[in-house]
Motif scaffolding. Structure first.
Motif, mmCIF file in Angstrom:
data_model
loop_
_atom_site.group_PDB
_atom_site.id
_atom_site.type_symbol
_atom_site.label_atom_id
_atom_site.label_comp_id
_atom_site.label_asym_id
_atom_site.label_seq_id
_atom_site.Cartn_x
_atom_site.Cartn_y
_atom_site.Cartn_z
ATOM 1 N N MET A 81 8.595 6.179 14.314
ATOM 2 C CA MET A 81 8.243 7.592 14.079
ATOM 3 C C MET A 81 8.705 8.444 15.253
ATOM 4 S SD MET A 81 4.493 9.329 13.543
ATOM 5 C CE MET A 81 4.181 8.389 12.039
ATOM 6 N N THR A 82 9.377 9.531 14.948
ATOM 7 C CA THR A 82 9.864 10.435 15.981
ATOM 8 C C THR A 82 8.728 11.295 16.511
ATOM 9 O OG1 THR A 82 12.045 10.548 14.929
ATOM 10 C CG2 THR A 82 11.511 12.266 16.525
ATOM 11 N N ARG A 83 8.612 11.335 17.828
ATOM 12 C CA ARG A 83 7.598 12.175 18.471
ATOM 13 C C ARG A 83 8.274 13.479 18.885
ATOM 14 N NH1 ARG A 83 6.322 7.835 22.940
ATOM 15 N NH2 ARG A 83 8.594 7.812 22.715
ATOM 16 N N THR A 84 7.868 14.577 18.235
ATOM 17 C CA THR A 84 8.557 15.863 18.384
ATOM 18 C C THR A 84 7.649 16.900 19.022
ATOM 19 O OG1 THR A 84 9.992 15.467 16.479
ATOM 20 C CG2 THR A 84 9.638 17.755 17.118
ATOM 21 N N LEU A 85 8.217 17.665 19.960
ATOM 22 C CA LEU A 85 7.504 18.774 20.586
ATOM 23 C C LEU A 85 8.230 20.073 20.289
ATOM 24 C CD1 LEU A 85 5.781 19.081 23.962
ATOM 25 C CD2 LEU A 85 7.590 20.725 23.458
ATOM 26 N N MET A 86 7.483 21.124 19.947
ATOM 27 C CA MET A 86 8.070 22.445 19.763
ATOM 28 C C MET A 86 7.103 23.510 20.279
ATOM 29 S SD MET A 86 7.663 23.724 15.834
ATOM 30 C CE MET A 86 7.895 25.407 16.439
ATOM 31 N N GLY A 87 7.647 24.658 20.666
ATOM 32 C CA GLY A 87 6.826 25.761 21.125
ATOM 33 C C GLY A 87 6.449 26.659 19.962
ATOM 34 N N LEU A 88 5.245 27.244 20.026
ATOM 35 C CA LEU A 88 4.773 28.135 18.966
ATOM 36 C C LEU A 88 4.357 29.460 19.576
ATOM 37 C CD1 LEU A 88 3.957 28.451 15.933
ATOM 38 C CD2 LEU A 88 1.663 27.708 16.625
ATOM 39 N N SER A 89 4.986 30.551 19.098
ATOM 40 C CA SER A 89 4.636 31.887 19.582
ATOM 41 C C SER A 89 3.719 32.627 18.629
ATOM 42 C CB SER A 89 5.914 32.713 19.782
ATOM 43 O OG SER A 89 6.513 33.005 18.526
ATOM 44 N N PHE A 139 9.894 21.789 29.988
ATOM 45 C CA PHE A 139 8.599 21.138 29.767
ATOM 46 C C PHE A 139 8.794 19.844 28.974
ATOM 47 C CE2 PHE A 139 4.766 20.306 27.331
ATOM 48 C CZ PHE A 139 3.753 20.506 28.255
ATOM 49 N N ALA A 140 9.614 19.939 27.921
ATOM 50 C CA ALA A 140 9.864 18.770 27.073
ATOM 51 C C ALA A 140 10.652 17.695 27.802
ATOM 52 C CB ALA A 140 10.603 19.195 25.815
ATOM 53 N N LEU A 141 11.601 18.100 28.637
ATOM 54 C CA LEU A 141 12.428 17.125 29.358
ATOM 55 C C LEU A 141 11.577 16.162 30.177
ATOM 56 C CD1 LEU A 141 15.521 19.209 30.499
ATOM 57 C CD2 LEU A 141 15.604 16.967 29.389
ATOM 58 N N ASN A 142 10.541 16.674 30.823
ATOM 59 C CA ASN A 142 9.662 15.805 31.607
ATOM 60 C C ASN A 142 9.013 14.749 30.724
ATOM 61 O OD1 ASN A 142 10.157 17.182 34.016
ATOM 62 N ND2 ASN A 142 8.494 18.652 33.662
ATOM 63 N N LYS A 143 8.640 15.140 29.509
ATOM 64 C CA LYS A 143 7.975 14.209 28.603
ATOM 65 C C LYS A 143 8.972 13.285 27.895
ATOM 66 C CE LYS A 143 3.819 16.932 27.815
ATOM 67 N NZ LYS A 143 2.958 15.925 28.471
ATOM 68 N N ILE A 144 10.179 13.790 27.658
ATOM 69 C CA ILE A 144 11.215 12.944 27.052
ATOM 70 C C ILE A 144 11.645 11.848 28.022
ATOM 71 C CG2 ILE A 144 13.672 12.943 26.397
ATOM 72 C CD1 ILE A 144 13.134 15.544 24.876
ATOM 73 N N ASN A 145 11.903 12.233 29.249
ATOM 74 C CA ASN A 145 12.377 11.250 30.237
ATOM 75 C C ASN A 145 11.312 10.230 30.612
ATOM 76 O OD1 ASN A 145 14.891 12.423 30.263
ATOM 77 N ND2 ASN A 145 14.539 13.636 32.103
ATOM 78 N N SER A 146 10.043 10.586 30.416
ATOM 79 C CA SER A 146 8.962 9.631 30.675
ATOM 80 C C SER A 146 8.531 8.903 29.402
ATOM 81 C CB SER A 146 7.759 10.352 31.293
ATOM 82 O OG SER A 146 7.247 11.331 30.403
ATOM 83 N N SER A 191 8.757 16.402 7.202
ATOM 84 C CA SER A 191 9.075 15.262 8.061
ATOM 85 C C SER A 191 7.830 14.410 8.251
ATOM 86 C CB SER A 191 9.588 15.728 9.433
ATOM 87 O OG SER A 191 8.515 16.068 10.300
ATOM 88 N N THR A 192 8.041 13.217 8.779
ATOM 89 C CA THR A 192 6.922 12.339 9.125
ATOM 90 C C THR A 192 6.761 12.272 10.639
ATOM 91 O OG1 THR A 192 8.387 10.404 9.092
ATOM 92 C CG2 THR A 192 7.212 10.943 7.054
ATOM 93 N N ASP A 193 7.386 13.201 11.359
ATOM 94 C CA ASP A 193 7.321 13.205 12.825
ATOM 95 C C ASP A 193 5.871 13.337 13.303
ATOM 96 O OD1 ASP A 193 10.034 13.333 12.446
ATOM 97 O OD2 ASP A 193 10.360 15.083 13.734
ATOM 98 N N GLU A 194 5.604 12.747 14.445
ATOM 99 C CA GLU A 194 4.356 13.004 15.153
ATOM 100 C C GLU A 194 4.581 14.280 15.955
ATOM 101 O OE1 GLU A 194 2.205 11.187 19.015
ATOM 102 O OE2 GLU A 194 2.471 9.741 17.382
ATOM 103 N N ILE A 209 7.646 11.736 24.466
ATOM 104 C CA ILE A 209 8.145 12.299 23.215
ATOM 105 C C ILE A 209 9.616 11.930 23.073
ATOM 106 C CG2 ILE A 209 6.519 14.239 23.207
ATOM 107 C CD1 ILE A 209 8.901 16.022 24.063
ATOM 108 N N ASP A 210 10.160 12.167 21.873
ATOM 109 C CA ASP A 210 11.554 11.798 21.605
ATOM 110 C C ASP A 210 12.464 12.999 21.387
ATOM 111 O OD1 ASP A 210 10.866 8.953 21.406
ATOM 112 O OD2 ASP A 210 9.845 9.547 19.559
#
Length: 220
Positions: free
Chosen positions: A1-9, A104-111, A25-28, A114-115
């Motif tokens: 399962m793809t772990r996805t992050l997005m910003g919401l305004s 913000f996402a890069l820190n979580k992707i590299n660790s 999608s079935t993304d987390e 998230i994907d």
């Protein structure tokens, strides 16, 4: 399962992206809501290329209502509320909200938390340009930084990929959800929309075209 992050305004574009991401999608999914301290944002060293709209408790409550509607009517997802941290930009000169979400996402992707990071950036709104850097579309900048810093994962621009315009959101979002979105950037968040700023005018144009019976293809 793809772990996805997005910003919401809470605007049309990001709400449309999130609605479709949850529905199709079935993304987390994890949603990032950035809150602002006006004294921090006004600091010249970290000033955003385009200032955020006025923020207050009313806006946060509205965003919470929007996410609650989606959780109740589509499916569950994670929400992160984080106060704007200008130091995240480091030496990067492109200080805009899409770049902020990317970093913000890069820190979580590299660790490996998230994907994927998804940016709700549309082609016709390629602003967030620092005049000293010339006219370079925001998505290109975000993509360049992602390629430079990412050790894994992906970045996605679904609105650009589908040649989106706001007619899609206005005609396809459920009415109850659409009523929770807000386009105005000039009026205080707890008052009526001004009706004359760029984003208000833009929403009016697409609403009028749809009311005239124009198809999404004709509008494009």
């Amino acid at each position: 399962m793809t772990r996805t992050l997005m910003g919401l305004s809470g605007g049309l574009d990001s709400t449309y992206v999130l609605y479709n991401l949850l529905k199709n999608s079935t993304d987390e999914v994890t949603v990032l809501i950035v809150t602002y301290n006006n004294s921090t944002v006004s600091n010249e060293e970290y000033k955003l290329d385009i200032p955020p709209s006025d923020q207050n408790d009313n806006k946060i409550q509205n965003l919470r209502a929007l996410t609650l509607w989606l959780k109740s009517n589509v499916r569950d997802f994670n929400v992160i509320e984080q106060e704007f941290d200008p130091t995240l930009f480091g030496a990067i000169p492109y200080k805009n909200i899409n770049m902020y979400i990317t970093l913000f996402a890069l820190n979580k992707i590299n660790s490996n938390e998230i994907d994927q990071v998804v940016l709700a950036h549309e082609k016709e709104n390629d602003g967030y340009n620092n005049s000293s850097q010339g006219h370079v579309p925001g998505p290109i900048r975000a993509l360049e930084v992602f390629k430079q810093q990412a050790t894994r994962g992906t970045i996605s621009f679904p609105l650009i990929e589908m040649n989106y315009h706001q007619g899609y959101a206005l005609s396809q979002l459920p009415k109850d959800l659409l009523a929770l979105t807000r386009s105005c950037t000039d009026a205080p968040y707890d008052e009526y929309e001004c009706g004359v700023c760029f984003k208000c005018s833009k929403r009016k144009v697409f609403t009028k075209l749809l009311s005239q019976g124009k198809t999404l293809e004709e509008i494009a």
